[in-house]
Design a protein around this motif. Sequence first.
Motif, PDB file in Angstrom:
ATOM      1  N   MET A  29      46.728  45.932  26.798  1.00 34.73           N
ATOM      2  CA  MET A  29      47.510  45.856  28.034  1.00 34.73           C
ATOM      3  C   MET A  29      47.575  47.215  28.707  1.00 34.73           C
ATOM      4  SD  MET A  29      48.767  43.029  29.281  1.00 34.73           S
ATOM      5  CE  MET A  29      50.069  43.732  30.286  1.00 34.73           C
ATOM      6  N   GLN A  37      43.947  47.640  40.864  1.00 41.78           N
ATOM      7  CA  GLN A  37      44.022  46.231  41.224  1.00 41.78           C
ATOM      8  C   GLN A  37      42.993  45.873  42.300  1.00 41.78           C
ATOM      9  OE1 GLN A  37      45.704  43.670  40.131  1.00 41.78           O
ATOM     10  NE2 GLN A  37      45.648  42.196  41.795  1.00 41.78           N
ATOM     11  N   ARG A  52      46.201  47.106  37.826  1.00 39.50           N
ATOM     12  CA  ARG A  52      46.349  45.738  37.319  1.00 39.50           C
ATOM     13  C   ARG A  52      47.558  45.615  36.387  1.00 39.50           C
ATOM     14  NH1 ARG A  52      42.945  42.154  38.962  1.00 39.50           N
ATOM     15  NH2 ARG A  52      40.938  42.806  39.853  1.00 39.50           N
ATOM     16  N   HIS A  55      50.513  44.932  38.607  1.00 37.76           N
ATOM     17  CA  HIS A  55      50.471  43.539  39.050  1.00 37.76           C
ATOM     18  C   HIS A  55      50.906  42.595  37.933  1.00 37.76           C
ATOM     19  CE1 HIS A  55      49.060  39.593  40.127  1.00 37.76           C
ATOM     20  NE2 HIS A  55      48.054  39.654  39.275  1.00 37.76           N
ATOM     21  N   SER A  56      50.463  42.851  36.712  1.00 37.06           N
ATOM     22  CA  SER A  56      50.820  41.984  35.584  1.00 37.06           C
ATOM     23  C   SER A  56      52.325  41.986  35.345  1.00 37.06           C
ATOM     24  CB  SER A  56      50.084  42.442  34.319  1.00 37.06           C
ATOM     25  OG  SER A  56      48.685  42.310  34.481  1.00 37.06           O
ATOM     26  N   TYR A  60      54.837  38.784  35.816  1.00 38.38           N
ATOM     27  CA  TYR A  60      55.802  38.434  34.762  1.00 38.38           C
ATOM     28  C   TYR A  60      57.205  38.271  35.356  1.00 38.38           C
ATOM     29  CZ  TYR A  60      59.639  39.815  31.728  1.00 38.38           C
ATOM     30  OH  TYR A  60      60.870  39.906  31.125  1.00 38.38           O
ATOM     31  N   LEU A  90      51.740  37.822  31.524  1.00 43.28           N
ATOM     32  CA  LEU A  90      51.521  39.255  31.316  1.00 43.28           C
ATOM     33  C   LEU A  90      50.055  39.543  31.029  1.00 43.28           C
ATOM     34  CD1 LEU A  90      54.543  40.511  29.150  1.00 43.28           C
ATOM     35  CD2 LEU A  90      53.828  41.435  31.367  1.00 43.28           C
ATOM     36  N   HIS A  92      47.374  37.549  31.763  1.00 39.61           N
ATOM     37  CA  HIS A  92      46.422  36.707  32.489  1.00 39.61           C
ATOM     38  C   HIS A  92      45.224  37.480  33.036  1.00 39.61           C
ATOM     39  CE1 HIS A  92      48.451  38.307  36.063  1.00 39.61           C
ATOM     40  NE2 HIS A  92      47.464  37.826  36.781  1.00 39.61           N
ATOM     41  N   ASP A  93      45.388  38.770  33.334  1.00 36.25           N
ATOM     42  CA  ASP A  93      44.301  39.583  33.895  1.00 36.25           C
ATOM     43  C   ASP A  93      43.727  40.579  32.893  1.00 36.25           C
ATOM     44  OD1 ASP A  93      43.922  38.558  36.386  1.00 36.25           O
ATOM     45  OD2 ASP A  93      45.018  40.113  37.470  1.00 36.25           O
ATOM     46  N   ILE A  94      44.052  40.416  31.630  1.00 34.07           N
ATOM     47  CA  ILE A  94      43.725  41.443  30.634  1.00 34.07           C
ATOM     48  C   ILE A  94      42.216  41.640  30.467  1.00 34.07           C
ATOM     49  CG2 ILE A  94      43.671  39.962  28.581  1.00 34.07           C
ATOM     50  CD1 ILE A  94      45.415  42.138  27.209  1.00 34.07           C
ATOM     51  N   SER A 117      39.370  37.509  28.947  1.00 26.53           N
ATOM     52  CA  SER A 117      40.828  37.572  28.812  1.00 26.53           C
ATOM     53  C   SER A 117      41.283  36.783  27.592  1.00 26.53           C
ATOM     54  CB  SER A 117      41.512  37.015  30.065  1.00 26.53           C
ATOM     55  OG  SER A 117      41.356  37.866  31.174  1.00 26.53           O
ATOM     56  N   ASP A 159      50.875  34.537  39.780  1.00 24.55           N
ATOM     57  CA  ASP A 159      49.812  35.529  39.953  1.00 24.55           C
ATOM     58  C   ASP A 159      49.559  35.768  41.435  1.00 24.55           C
ATOM     59  OD1 ASP A 159      47.459  37.065  39.787  1.00 24.55           O
ATOM     60  OD2 ASP A 159      46.198  35.298  39.502  1.00 24.55           O
TER      61      ASP A 159
END
Length: 404
Positions: A29, A37, A52, A55-56, A60, A90, A92-94, A117, A159
């Motif tokens: 993370m 982003q 990012r 954004h995460s 959340y 949290l 979703h974009d990892i 991800s 998101d």
Amino acid sequence: MAKTINDPVHGFITIPHGLLLDTVSHPLMQRLTRIKQLGLSSFVYPGAQHTRFQHSIGAYHLTSEAIQSLARKGIFIFDSEAEAVEAAILMHDIGHGPFSHVLENTLISGIDHEEISLKMMEVINRDFNGRLNLAICIFKNQYNKHFLHQLISSQLDMDRLDYMQRDSFFTGVQEGATGARRIIKMLNVVDDNLVIESKGVYSIENYLISRRSMYWQVYLHKTVVAAEKVLINLLRRAKHLADQGEELFASPALAYFLYNNVTEKIFREDDTALKNYSALDDNDIWTSVKVWLNNKDIILSTLANNLINRKLFKVEVSDTPFDEEKIASLRKTLSENLRVSFEDTEYFYSTDSINKHTYDMEGDNINILMKDATICEICDTSDMLNAALHSKQPPKHLLAYQRC
């Protein structure tokens, strides 16, 4: 103890001690703090420097607010379910790499960031001894409450609500601002699906029109697209040279992808691929590009100079595809002026067609809960959107090429 983050978009955000704070603190993370982003959008909007990770955290926060709003309306959500969906959003974009989808178009084939991800989530879950089992189940839409998955992935997920509000804030494009809090207050659940109460129709209209504005003014801005084409062609050239056995400066993680043909099969069978991908961030690309400025290969050094010193491709936009004769003539001119072979001019131009519909009429629809308890799809509820969404939106055709 809980961790409190002062976010410029949403204000103070609290991450409770336990699974959620452990997730935020995990190295995979934290990697997102080193990935912007909006990639190269800062070439057009200098303020677009957010990450990012930010954004995460924002997604959340909105998910937490949505769960509380639904609970106040009698939608029963166990504490374990709330924690799981918050952990899922949290992460979703990892799996995003540096500069959004650039790596998917150059150094990696057959696998996208959504699959990566999921692989990273499974890595974290092993580190956490299975505490993310429910979060992953919800993320994969395998849990018996579908509406929880819709909070993460749908046409009205948290998101999108965060990135539109956040990207609008940092770019200064006010047309992209959305009433996220109002939309969240209008959320409800009917037959295990998220719906919007009828009082929120105007907010949804604004949201969809704002989303269209953000795509054309920011995400698909022709100068942003031109910058991405320069980077894509630069990495393609670096990959070509690596395949020819040329020794290029690169971080170990980037070198792995330059000197190996990494496919979906390799990602599935060899942990080395995911390990090196997990080590990649924006710094790997920028450091390498700065060194490539002085590379003996004129194509690589020219493209590196383009990116470092903002000498971006010129862009032409057309309502119809560019004909082959025009492209051939352009390549001949590029060959003569840049003193490269006709074949090598492929690195100095790019064609593309881009289109972004305001709303996917065949996707996970946005449904409206009417006052008489019936459910109507947004297109049938809004006269303004009905005309706009049903009208055919032809793609724009772009031709980007080196300035001579």
